[in-house]
Design a protein around this motif. Structure first.
Motif, short mmCIF file in Angstrom:
data_model
loop_
_atom_site.label_atom_id
_atom_site.label_comp_id
_atom_site.label_asym_id
_atom_site.label_seq_id
_atom_site.Cartn_x
_atom_site.Cartn_y
_atom_site.Cartn_z
N LYS A 48 43.92 66.01 70.28
CA LYS A 48 44.04 67.48 70.30
C LYS A 48 44.57 68.00 68.97
O LYS A 48 45.53 68.75 68.90
CB LYS A 48 44.91 67.93 71.47
N LEU A 49 43.91 67.57 67.88
CA LEU A 49 44.37 67.90 66.53
C LEU A 49 44.08 69.35 66.17
O LEU A 49 43.04 69.90 66.51
CB LEU A 49 43.68 66.99 65.51
N ASP A 50 45.03 69.95 65.47
CA ASP A 50 44.86 71.27 64.86
C ASP A 50 44.37 71.14 63.43
O ASP A 50 43.66 72.02 62.92
CB ASP A 50 46.19 72.04 64.87
N LEU A 51 44.78 70.06 62.78
CA LEU A 51 44.43 69.80 61.37
C LEU A 51 44.09 68.33 61.22
O LEU A 51 44.77 67.47 61.79
CB LEU A 51 45.60 70.11 60.44
N LEU A 52 43.06 68.04 60.42
CA LEU A 52 42.73 66.66 60.10
C LEU A 52 42.48 66.57 58.60
O LEU A 52 41.54 67.17 58.08
CB LEU A 52 41.51 66.17 60.88
N SER A 53 43.34 65.83 57.93
CA SER A 53 43.23 65.61 56.49
C SER A 53 42.35 64.39 56.25
O SER A 53 42.53 63.35 56.90
CB SER A 53 44.63 65.39 55.91
N LEU A 54 41.41 64.50 55.31
CA LEU A 54 40.50 63.40 55.00
C LEU A 54 40.61 63.01 53.54
O LEU A 54 40.66 63.87 52.66
CB LEU A 54 39.05 63.82 55.29
N ASN A 55 40.65 61.70 53.29
CA ASN A 55 40.66 61.17 51.92
C ASN A 55 39.40 60.38 51.64
O ASN A 55 38.74 59.89 52.56
CB ASN A 55 41.86 60.23 51.72
N GLU A 56 39.10 60.24 50.36
CA GLU A 56 37.90 59.53 49.90
C GLU A 56 36.65 60.09 50.60
O GLU A 56 35.86 59.36 51.17
CB GLU A 56 38.03 58.03 50.11
N THR A 57 36.51 61.41 50.50
CA THR A 57 35.36 62.06 51.12
C THR A 57 34.06 61.73 50.39
O THR A 57 32.98 61.79 50.99
CB THR A 57 35.57 63.58 51.14
#
Length: 199
Positions: A48-57
């Motif tokens: 139930k995430l509000d924010l999802l940070s992604l690396n190495e896109t």
């Protein structure tokens, strides 16, 4: 907030402090891969995430955001690495959140970061990726100092991959990071090992 940190294959860990659910994942490219984007959607639903940070896109300006398979209930803010098909970071933000994107023009080279401010809670959030090859620890800490001084007295959350071995407490990199975190009363919520590097 809940902090989710995941690597491929997904191995999430959690921690809790506020009523905001935040996740982080090193996507290692493949955002255009349907199975990976479906796994991200499942990660969002499960926690139930509000924010999802992604690396190495690993995105370039030739790839339009609309071609990426993300839940329609989320905005995607991205910071592609210039002139490269590697690195970069992104931040998936629930459209339920009232937020504003913030520009942090530090003039420092090789910084991959996105900032938003949650308008209701006045929390400032940075999604970042520090490449070991392109951005020295000193350069990143200079960036952290710049941002924390600019946001002095405000609530700040950093989400990302700093590429420092947290278990090697005698290393100069760890000591520099630890000193910077303590200086700003920042606490790392992910304490376990998230990836074992191949030597």
């Amino acid at each position: 907030s809940s902090g989710i940190n995941a690597e491929w294959p997904l191995r999430p860990g959690t921690s809790t402090t506020h009523n905001l659910s935040i996740g982080h994942c090193n996507i290692q490219g493949g955002l255009l891969n349907l199975s990976k984007s479906n796994e991200l959607t499942q990660l969002i639903r499960t926690y139930k995430l509000d924010l999802l940070s992604l690396n190495e896109t690993n995105l370039t300006d030739s790839i339009h955001t609309s071609t990426i398979n993300f839940p329609t209930s989320f905005d995607f803010i991205r910071c592609d690495r210039p002139n490269s098909t590697r690195g970069g970071c992104g931040l998936m933000v629930s459209r339920k959140l009232d937020y504003t994107e913030i520009k942090m023009d530090s003039k420092l080279d090789n910084i991959e970061a996105i900032w938003i401010k949650l308008n209701n809670s006045k929390i400032n959030i940075c999604s970042f990726y520090r490449s070991e090859k392109l951005c020295s620890v000193d350069n990143f800490i200079d960036y952290m100092n710049f941002c924390m001084k600019k946001l002095s007295g405000k609530k700040v959350v950093w989400i990302g991959d700093i590429n420092i071995d947290q278990n090697n407490i005698s290393s100069s990199q760890y000591k520099k990071l630890d000193k910077a975190l303590k200086c700003y009363n920042l606490v790392q919520t992910i304490q376990g090992i998230t990836r074992v590097a191949k030597k």
